[in-house]
Scaffold this motif. Structure first.
Motif: not given
Ligand code: ADP
Ligand code: MG
Length: 706
Positions: A302, A407, A431, A440, A444
Motif C-alpha cells: 500500500q 481494488h 494499491t 481492506a 485483502y
C-alpha cells in the motif's frame, strides 16, 4: 441423516410445489436461482407491516403499500371497451379513496354486491387531486383479524423482473412459493455456527433466521434474523481469509528466492535514477524475507499516489529473474499497462532483460509469438492487462505476479494466477488508492501488508483550494504566474460516458476560453480527449511532456497517465462531478518535482451537500487514507471504483460501511477460533469446518491447498 438434509436443499426448484418446469426456468434465467437453497437465500428487499391500519386523512406521499379499513360507499362502471373500468368509492371515515379495476371486473362486482366492509391493501397514488388505488387487495376484516394472530403480519416484497412478472411470477407469487419452501425445509437446515458462538452472541439458529428473514413475526425478530445473517456473512468471510492466510504461511510451498544476484545489483548500481526512500528499502526487505521463506508470498503493498510503488515492484521482479523465474505485472487499464511497459523498458535500458506486452487488443499472430516466448522462457517480464489471467496464457516458470490495481481483484481471481505454475508464484498486490480499513480487511484480508509511508525526497505537499466560477479571474492569475516561472499546468474536464457529447462541448468551450486568455505566440496549449486517434493523442501529450506547451487540456484520460515533474498546477473543472478518489488521483499528478504545487478545484456556485463535502475533504487533507474513508462514508463500498467486479463485496445483508464494527468484531473472533483450533478439528467447531470447506471449494482453490 446429514446427507439427506444436504440433499433436500440442493433439490432443483422445479420439484417445489407451485413451481414446476416453466417457473423453474424463469427462476434460473431471471434471478439465477437453481435450488431450494438458492431461493431460501433470496431475501425480500422490504416487508409491509400488515398489522398497521392507516388513515386516509393522513396520506401524504405516494409509493408505499398501505392498508386501510372501511366501507365501499358506491361503485360504478366507467369507460367503454378498452378503457372499461370499475370505480368504487371507499371511505374509512377520515377520507375517501377511489378504488379502480380494469378489464375483468365481474368478480369485483359480485364481491361488492355481497359485502361492503373491507380491509383494502395496495399502493395509493394521487390523480387529479384525489387518492386512487388500482387493483387493491380486498380482505374481510373478520377473517383478517384471525390471520393477524398468525404469521402473516409482515408481507415480504421480492424484487422481480418485468419478464418474470409477465409470466405471473410477481412478488406475491414468489412469497407464496417461499411460504411453501419454508414449510418443506423446516427442520432440515443445518446449523453453520457452533453452539458456542450462537450462545455467546445471542444469535438465532440458521433455520429460524432464514424463516424470519422472509416471514418475521415482529420487527424485532426481523432485526434479529438480519443480525444473524450479517454475522454469518462477515464471520465466514473472515474465517475463509484468515484460514487462507494461515495456509499460505504454513502449508503452501513457494519458490525459494535465495539469491539477490547480478540483475538486481546491476540495475541498482547503474540504472536506478534516484536514491530509494527509506520506506521503499524497508518494503523490499520485507518482501525479500517472504521470498526466501520457502512459502508462497501473498502481500499487499500500500502506498499513496506517487510514493514509488512501480520501481519497487521492478526491483522485486529482478530478484525473480536472478532466481531463474519469470514475472508478470498486471494493470487494470490498457493505458496504465502501456505506461508501465514503457517506463519499465526505459528504466531497464540496455540490460539483458526481455519485457513484453499483452492486452486484450494484442493481435492473434503476435499473441502466438508471445505465447511461444513465454513457454521457452525467452520473456522475463510480461506486462499487461487482465488478459494475462486467461488460462491459455502459460509460462515456462512463472515465479512472481504483481497486480497494480484499484481494488478490482478478490481472492478467487488472485488464486487463478496461482495455477500458472506447479509451485504457485508469489503474489504482490499494489494499491494506488489507499482504501478504508473494513474494505481492506475484506478484500485483502488474506494478505500480509507492507506500506510505503514516505514520499520521495524534496516533494512538497500540494496546496489545494476550492474556487467558484465567480473566481475565474483569480484562477487565470495563478496560471499566468506559474507559467512565468516556467512551470506547466494540467486542466482536466470531466468525462462521463452517457453524456459524452455534452462533455465534449464543455471541453471545446473550455479550449476557446483558455485560448482567448492564453493566446499564441506567447502561450501554447495542447489538448487531448478520448475521441482522438491514439497517434494524435500521443503527439499532443508528447508536446506537453517535452515542455513545448504550457497547458494540457484534457478529459480524464490523463488520470492514470503521464509523469511530468515540471507541472505544478492541476486545475479540475466541474470538480463536483468527480468522485473523491478520482480527485485525489488527479491531484497526485502534480507535486512530483521539487516546486510548490497547487490543485485548484473549480465548481459552479451551486453545490449539493455531498459535493461540498467532497471539496472540503480535498482541501482539508492530502492523506489518501483519510480521503478514502470520507469516500466510503459518502458513497458506500458498492460504488467505490471497481469493487463490484471483485465479487468479494456482494454481501446479501451485511454493509461494510454501516456494519464496520461487526466486520472488525468478526475478524477478531475468527482469529481467536483459528488460534485455538487452526485445523478446525475440535468437535465444537465441526460445523464451522464443514461450512468453511463448502465456501472454499466454491472458489475452486481448495483443491490446490489440500
Ligand atoms: P505510484 O506509487 O503512484 O505508482 P510511481 O511508481 O508512479 O508511483 O512513482 C511516481 C514517480 O516518482 C515516478 O516518476 C517515479 O520514477 C518517481 N520515484 C519513485 N521512487 C522515487 C524515489 N525514491 N526518488 C525520487 N523519485 C522517485
Ligand atoms: Mg502506480
Amino acid at each position: 441423516m446429514t446427507n439427506r438434509m444436504h440433499c433436500l436443499l440442493d433439490t432443483s426448484l422445479e420439484f417445489l410445489k407451485g413451481v414446476g418446469t416453466k417457473r423453474a426456468e424463469l427462476f434460473k434465467r431471471e434471478f439465477n436461482l437453481f435450488t431450494y437453497r438458492d431461493l431460501l437465500y433470496y431475501f425480500p428487499y422490504r416487508h409491509i407491516d400488515r398489522s398497521r391500519i392507516n388513515r386516509v386523512s393522513e396520506l401524504e406521499t405516494e409509493g408505499a403499500f398501505m392498508q386501510f379499513k372501511g366501507k365501499v360507499i358506491d361503485y360504478t362502471n366507467a369507460g367503454h371497451a378498452r378503457t372499461k373500468r370499475l370505480v368504487a368509492r371507499f371511505s374509512d371515515g377520515t377520507g375517501t379513496i377511489d378504488l379502480v379495476w380494469f378489464n375483468s371486473t365481474r368478480w369485483v362486482e359480485d364481491l361488492l354486491s355481497r359485502q361492503r366492509e373491507f380491509i383494502i391493501f395496495g399502493k395509493p397514488t394521487l390523480f387529479n387531486g384525489h387518492w386512487n388505488m388500482s387493483h387493491p387487495e380486498m380482505l374481510d376484516p373478520k377473517s383478517q383479524q384471525n390471520e393477524n394472530q398468525g404469521l402473516n403480519h409482515f408481507q415480504p416484497l421480492y424484487n422481480t423482473s418485468d419478464r418474470a412478472k409477465k409470466s405471473g411470477l410477481d412478488s406475491k407469487a414468489v412469497s407464496k412459493i417461499m411460504a411453501e419452501l419454508l414449510t418443506q425445509v423446516k427442520g432440515h437446515i443445518e446449523e453453520t455456527l457452533s453452539a458456542d458462538i450462537l450462545q455467546q452472541h445471542h444469535l438465532l439458529s440458521l433455520g429460524d433466521a432464514l424463516a424470519q428473514m422472509h416471514y418475521p413475526v415482529s420487527l424485532a425478530s426481523l432485526q434479529q434474523a438480519t443480525n444473524r445473517m450479517k454475522f454469518e456473512e462477515l464471520f465466514f468471510t473472515q474465517l475463509k481469509l484468515l484460514k487462507l492466510k494461515l495456509l499460505n504461511t504454513k502449508k503452501i510451498k513457494g519458490h525459494r528466492f535465495v539469491v539477490v544476484g547480478d540483475y538486481f545489483h546491476a540495475f541498482y548500481r547503474d540504472h536506478l535514477p534516484f536514491e530509494l526512500t527509506g520506506a521503499q528499502k524497508r518494503v523490499i526487505k520485507e518482501i525479500r524475507a517472504d521470498l526466501g521463506s520457502g512459502h508462497q508470498m501473498n502481500r499487499l503493498l500500500q502506498g499513496d499516489v506517487g510514493s514509488g510503488k512501480t520501481i519497487t515492484a521492478l526491483l522485486v521482479m529482478l530478484i525473480a529473474k536472478d532466481n531463474g523465474c519469470q514475472s508478470c505485472l498486471m494493470a487494470p487499464t490498457e493505458i496504465l499497462a502501456n505506461q508501465h511497459f514503457d517506463s519499465i523498458s526505459k528504466q531497464l535500458g540496455d540490460m539483458d532483460v526481455k519485457v513484453a506486452f499483452l492486452s486484450g487488443s494484442t493481435k492473434i499472430a503476435l499473441r502466438r509469438e508471445l505465447q511461444e516466448q513465454l513457454l521457452s522462457g525467452e520473456i522475463d517480464i510480461l506486462v499487461g492487462t487482465h488478459a494475462i489471467i486467461e488460462d491459455k496464457v502459460t509460462f515456462k516458470n512463472l515465479g512472481l505476479v504483481v497486480i497494480d490495481e484499484q481494488h478490482r481483484f478478490g481472492v478467487e481471481q488472485r488464486a487463478k494466477m496461482w495455477k500458472k505454475n506447479t509451485i504457485p508464484p508469489h503474489v504482490l498486490v499494489m494499491t494506488a488508492t489507499p482504501i478504508p480499513r473494513t474494505l481492506a480487511m475484506t478484500l485483502y484480508g488474506d494478505l500480509d501488508l507492507s506500506v510505503i509511508n514516505e514520499l520521495p525526497k524534496g516533494r512538497k505537499p500540494v496546496q489545494t483550494v476550492h474556487w467558484f466560477e465567480s473566481q475565474r479571474l483569480r484562477l487565470f492569475g495563478v496560471m499566468k504566474r506559474e507559467i512565468e516561472l516556467g512551470r506547466q499546468i494540467f486542466v482536466v474536464y470531466p468525462l462521463i460516458e452517457e453524456s459524452e457529447n455534452v462533455d465534449m462541448l464543455a471541453l471545446m468551450a473550455g479550449y476557446d476560453n483558455m485560448s482567448n486568455e492564453f493566446p499564441l505566440p506567447r502561450y501554447a496549449i495542447s489538448m487531448v480527449h478520448g475521441k482522438m486517434k491514439s497517434e494524435d493523442k500521443e503527439f499532443e501529450m508528447q508536446r506537453f511532456v517535452k515542455g513545448e506547451t504550457n497547458i494540457l487540456l484534457s478529459t480524464t484520460v490523463i488520470e492514470v497517465g503521464i509523469d511530468v515533474p515540471n507541472a505544478t498546477v492541476m486545475v479540475i473543472e466541474n470538480a463536483e462531478r468527480f468522485g473523491l478518489s478520482q480527485l485525489h488521483q488527479l491531484r497526485g499528478r502534480v507535486g512530483r518535482g521539487g516546486e510548490q504545487s497547487y490543485c485548484i478545484l473549480m465548481t459552479g456556485n451551486k453545490l449539493s451537500q455531498e459535493g461540498r463535502a467532497r471539496m472540503n475533504a480535498m482541501v482539508g487533507t492530502n492523506d489518501g487514507f483519510e480521503i478514502a474513508n470520507v469516500d466510503l462514508k459518502l458513497r458506500g463500498p458498492g460504488d467505490i471504483q471497481g469493487t463490484r467486479q471483485s465479487g468479494m463485496l456482494d454481501f446479501k445483508v451485511a454493509d461494510l460501511v454501516k456494519d464496520e464494527a461487526l466486520v472488525v468484531y468478526t475478524r477478531t473472533l475468527a482469529q481467536k477460533v483459528l488460534e485455538e483450533d487452526p485445523d478446525l478439528q475440535m468437535e465444537k467447531n465441526r460445523c464451522l469446518a464443514m461450512q468453511l470447506q463448502k465456501l472454499m471449494s466454491k472458489g475452486g482453490f481448495w483443491s490446490m491447498i489440500s
